[in-house]
Write an enzyme that holds these catalytic residues in place. Structure first.
Site, mmCIF file in Angstrom:
data_model
loop_
_atom_site.group_PDB
_atom_site.id
_atom_site.type_symbol
_atom_site.label_atom_id
_atom_site.label_comp_id
_atom_site.label_asym_id
_atom_site.label_seq_id
_atom_site.Cartn_x
_atom_site.Cartn_y
_atom_site.Cartn_z
ATOM 1 N N TYR A 162 0.820 -1.224 0.000
ATOM 2 C CA TYR A 162 0.000 0.000 0.000
ATOM 3 C C TYR A 162 0.848 1.266 0.000
ATOM 4 C CZ TYR A 162 -3.973 -2.933 -0.030
ATOM 5 O OH TYR A 162 -4.888 -3.871 -0.432
ATOM 6 N N HIS B 182 -14.604 0.333 -1.328
ATOM 7 C CA HIS B 182 -13.445 -0.493 -0.955
ATOM 8 C C HIS B 182 -12.395 0.303 -0.195
ATOM 9 C CE1 HIS B 182 -14.400 -3.458 -4.463
ATOM 10 N NE2 HIS B 182 -15.198 -3.618 -3.430
ATOM 11 N N CYS C 195 0.322 5.156 16.622
ATOM 12 C CA CYS C 195 -0.962 5.788 16.315
ATOM 13 C C CYS C 195 -0.956 7.209 16.868
ATOM 14 C CB CYS C 195 -2.097 4.983 16.962
ATOM 15 S SG CYS C 195 -3.675 5.851 16.960
ATOM 16 N N LEU D 50 -13.578 -1.305 -21.734
ATOM 17 C CA LEU D 50 -12.677 -1.504 -22.885
ATOM 18 C C LEU D 50 -13.024 -2.802 -23.605
ATOM 19 C CD1 LEU D 50 -10.378 0.207 -23.909
ATOM 20 C CD2 LEU D 50 -8.780 -1.101 -22.515
ATOM 21 N N ALA E 112 -12.405 4.898 -21.471
ATOM 22 C CA ALA E 112 -13.313 5.797 -20.743
ATOM 23 C C ALA E 112 -12.979 7.262 -20.989
ATOM 24 C CB ALA E 112 -13.231 5.484 -19.246
HETATM 25 C C1 BV8 Z 1 -17.394 -9.502 0.757
HETATM 26 C C2 BV8 Z 1 -9.215 -3.100 -2.213
HETATM 27 C C3 BV8 Z 1 -19.101 -10.200 2.256
HETATM 28 C C4 BV8 Z 1 -7.908 -3.794 -2.268
HETATM 29 C C5 BV8 Z 1 -10.631 -4.646 -3.335
HETATM 30 C C6 BV8 Z 1 -14.151 -16.450 -0.877
HETATM 31 C C7 BV8 Z 1 -13.841 -15.947 0.381
HETATM 32 C C8 BV8 Z 1 -14.175 -14.653 0.777
HETATM 33 C C9 BV8 Z 1 -14.842 -13.828 -0.106
HETATM 34 C C10 BV8 Z 1 -15.131 -14.343 -1.357
HETATM 35 C C11 BV8 Z 1 -14.811 -15.636 -1.765
HETATM 36 N N1 BV8 Z 1 -15.239 -15.808 -3.038
HETATM 37 C C12 BV8 Z 1 -15.822 -14.658 -3.465
HETATM 38 C C13 BV8 Z 1 -15.765 -13.788 -2.461
HETATM 39 C C14 BV8 Z 1 -16.259 -12.449 -2.462
HETATM 40 C C15 BV8 Z 1 -15.067 -11.578 -2.764
HETATM 41 C C16 BV8 Z 1 -14.818 -11.645 -4.246
HETATM 42 O O1 BV8 Z 1 -15.642 -11.145 -5.009
HETATM 43 N N2 BV8 Z 1 -13.689 -12.248 -4.660
HETATM 44 C C17 BV8 Z 1 -13.401 -12.363 -6.072
HETATM 45 C C18 BV8 Z 1 -11.891 -12.318 -6.293
HETATM 46 C C19 BV8 Z 1 -14.026 -13.655 -6.590
HETATM 47 N N3 BV8 Z 1 -15.448 -10.258 -2.343
HETATM 48 C C20 BV8 Z 1 -15.119 -9.840 -1.107
HETATM 49 O O2 BV8 Z 1 -14.422 -10.441 -0.346
HETATM 50 C C21 BV8 Z 1 -15.740 -8.505 -0.725
HETATM 51 N N4 BV8 Z 1 -16.376 -8.647 0.576
HETATM 52 O O3 BV8 Z 1 -17.804 -10.260 -0.112
HETATM 53 O O4 BV8 Z 1 -17.918 -9.438 2.046
HETATM 54 C C22 BV8 Z 1 -20.253 -9.398 1.777
HETATM 55 C C23 BV8 Z 1 -21.014 -9.841 0.695
HETATM 56 C C24 BV8 Z 1 -22.103 -9.074 0.262
HETATM 57 C C25 BV8 Z 1 -22.419 -7.897 0.914
HETATM 58 C C26 BV8 Z 1 -21.631 -7.493 1.988
HETATM 59 C C27 BV8 Z 1 -20.549 -8.233 2.422
HETATM 60 C C28 BV8 Z 1 -14.685 -7.445 -0.586
HETATM 61 C C29 BV8 Z 1 -14.108 -7.161 -1.951
HETATM 62 C C30 BV8 Z 1 -13.176 -5.967 -1.869
HETATM 63 C C31 BV8 Z 1 -11.761 -6.396 -2.120
HETATM 64 N N5 BV8 Z 1 -10.929 -5.206 -2.219
HETATM 65 N N6 BV8 Z 1 -9.923 -3.530 -3.376
HETATM 66 C C32 BV8 Z 1 -6.980 -3.032 -3.148
HETATM 67 O O5 BV8 Z 1 -7.443 -2.235 -3.992
HETATM 68 O O6 BV8 Z 1 -5.776 -3.245 -2.955
HETATM 69 S S1 BV8 Z 1 -11.220 -5.279 -4.804
HETATM 70 C C33 BV8 Z 1 -10.173 -4.833 -6.069
HETATM 71 O O7 BV8 Z 1 -10.741 -5.427 -7.240
HETATM 72 C C34 BV8 Z 1 -10.137 -3.366 -6.389
HETATM 73 O O8 BV8 Z 1 -10.784 -2.544 -5.466
HETATM 74 C C35 BV8 Z 1 -10.881 -3.254 -7.694
HETATM 75 O O9 BV8 Z 1 -11.713 -2.205 -7.702
HETATM 76 C C36 BV8 Z 1 -11.680 -4.480 -7.665
HETATM 77 C C37 BV8 Z 1 -12.284 -4.921 -8.934
HETATM 78 O O10 BV8 Z 1 -11.360 -4.796 -9.947
HETATM 79 P P1 BV8 Z 1 -11.744 -3.809 -11.155
HETATM 80 O O11 BV8 Z 1 -11.935 -2.442 -10.606
HETATM 81 O O12 BV8 Z 1 -12.871 -4.385 -11.907
HETATM 82 O O13 BV8 Z 1 -10.401 -3.829 -11.948
HETATM 83 P P2 BV8 Z 1 -9.963 -4.920 -13.039
HETATM 84 O O14 BV8 Z 1 -8.521 -4.719 -13.332
HETATM 85 O O15 BV8 Z 1 -10.449 -6.256 -12.622
HETATM 86 O O16 BV8 Z 1 -10.824 -4.512 -14.318
HETATM 87 C C38 BV8 Z 1 -10.580 -3.280 -14.961
HETATM 88 C C39 BV8 Z 1 -11.524 -3.230 -16.139
HETATM 89 O O17 BV8 Z 1 -11.360 -1.974 -16.781
HETATM 90 C C40 BV8 Z 1 -11.238 -4.301 -17.184
HETATM 91 O O18 BV8 Z 1 -12.455 -4.898 -17.567
HETATM 92 C C41 BV8 Z 1 -10.632 -3.525 -18.356
HETATM 93 O O19 BV8 Z 1 -11.016 -4.047 -19.593
HETATM 94 C C42 BV8 Z 1 -11.229 -2.164 -18.162
HETATM 95 N N7 BV8 Z 1 -10.392 -1.063 -18.656
HETATM 96 C C43 BV8 Z 1 -9.030 -1.000 -18.667
HETATM 97 N N8 BV8 Z 1 -8.650 0.195 -19.162
HETATM 98 C C44 BV8 Z 1 -9.795 0.876 -19.464
HETATM 99 C C45 BV8 Z 1 -10.901 0.079 -19.128
HETATM 100 N N9 BV8 Z 1 -12.165 0.473 -19.308
HETATM 101 C C46 BV8 Z 1 -12.359 1.704 -19.839
HETATM 102 N N10 BV8 Z 1 -11.350 2.535 -20.184
HETATM 103 C C47 BV8 Z 1 -10.066 2.149 -20.009
HETATM 104 N N11 BV8 Z 1 -9.064 2.984 -20.378
#
Ligand code: BV8
Length: 249
Positions: A63, A116, A151, A218, A235
């Site tokens: 971070y 997040h 802290c 994209l 975007a």
């Molecule tokens: C939760 C902070 C319960 C960190 C992030 C097993 C165990 C535990 C949990 C789970 C599990 N299986 C599934 C889960 C749920 C889990 C989850 O979804 N896991 C995934 C991997 C399967 N989720 C969680 O744990 C969440 N909490 O579920 O709690 C709950 C449930 C319901 C309601 C309440 C509580 C917590 C998730 C948060 C994790 N933290 N971020 C950090 O940033 O270091 S997530 C992390 O991924 C980022 O924040 C990011 O935002 C997020 C998603 O990624 P994207 O933003 O989509 O980025 P990505 O690169 O993937 O995609 C970019 C896109 O942009 C692409 O499509 C690309 O084509 C496009 N692009 C690129 N350039 C451009 C563009 N588009 C337009 N213009 C461009 N120029």
């Protein structure tokens, strides 16, 4: 440009979900365009409470680099267009961002939820008594953070962590988000791959209440099929055009 926008009327409410893709043209790396690895760690393995317990120095280092990166970049035309939409649209515009950078704020957006968390904030787990939610006292922090940094409130060290929602932790302001999705007339998703829940499921929530749903990306995301319409392209080009179309609709 999407014919759906002709259905949008002045005064209606708009919810916009943004992901890493909206910040890509500002120079911030997305998660999955690369091989999803950071120093040979999967993000899902570094961005978890277990990883922080196991190796706090590694997570703080991850971070510290991200915090530095945010200070070196500026908002791009997509961030600026969304701020212009909020300023000139006479209905509600709410941005729900998955991003931890401050580019929406720096572009001028005000009605904004960082579901997040924010990399320029930290909190003390000792002061918070183990609580982790949007009500915990957050500290603005732009420098490197180390495991032994004391802290500023309680003076204890070893408790300060980035104000980031890790995998397995509850995203912030979920009630407020679900309420907004239940009432919005237009739901727009920008720059997210639809990999991470609950954010990837927001389109279904919006659709359940009859809102028009539009994906701007994209390339097709994992949930593209759920959207009424799609605008494909960077975007920085598509969003200014989309905002102008909405404001003149
Ligand atoms: C939760 C902070 C319960 C960190 C992030 C097993 C165990 C535990 C949990 C789970 C599990 N299986 C599934 C889960 C749920 C889990 C989850 O979804 N896991 C995934 C991997 C399967 N989720 C969680 O744990 C969440 N909490 O579920 O709690 C709950 C449930 C319901 C309601 C309440 C509580 C917590 C998730 C948060 C994790 N933290 N971020 C950090 O940033 O270091 S997530 C992390 O991924 C980022 O924040 C990011 O935002 C997020 C998603 O990624 P994207 O933003 O989509 O980025 P990505 O690169 O993937 O995609 C970019 C896109 O942009 C692409 O499509 C690309 O084509 C496009 N692009 C690129 N350039 C451009 C563009 N588009 C337009 N213009 C461009 N120029």
């Amino acid at each position: 440009m999407s014919a759906l926008l002709n259905q949008i009327k002045a005064g209606q409410s708009i919810v916009i979900l943004t992901g890493a893709g909206i910040s890509a043209e500002s120079g911030l790396a997305t998660f999955r365009a690369s091989d999803g690895l950071w120093e040979n760690h999967r993000v899902e393995d570094v961005a978890t409470p277990e990883a922080f317990d196991r190796d706090p120095d590694l997570v703080q280092k991850f971070y510290n680099l991200r915090r530095k990166g945010v200070k070196d970049v500026i908002p791009n035309p997509a961030h600026e267009a969304l701020a212009k939409l909020e300023k000139h649209w006479d209905g509600e515009v709410l941005i729900v961002t998955q991003n931890i950078d401050d580019l929406h704020e720096r572009a001028g957006s005000k009605n904004l939820i960082h579901m997040h968390g924010e990399v320029l904030k930290i909190f003390c787990t000792k002061c918070a008594g183990g609580e982790m939610n949007e009500h915990v006292k957050k500290i603005e922090w732009h420098d490197d953070l180390f495991t032994n940094t004391p802290c500023p409130s309680c003076g204890e060290s070893g408790g300060l962590r980035p104000d980031i929602v890790w995998f397995g932790e509850m995203p912030y302001e979920m009630d407020r988000i679900y309420n907004a999705l239940a009432q919005c007339d237009l739901f727009i998703s920008i720059g997210t791959s639809g990999n991470v829940y609950p954010a990837a499921g927001f389109v279904q929530h919006a659709q359940m209440n009859g809102s028009v749903t539009l994906e701007c990306n994209l390339e097709p995301s994992n949930v593209s099929g759920a959207f009424h319409d799609h605008i494909t392209g960077p975007a920085g080009q598509t969003i200014p055009e989309l905002v102008n179309k909405i404001l003149t609709s």
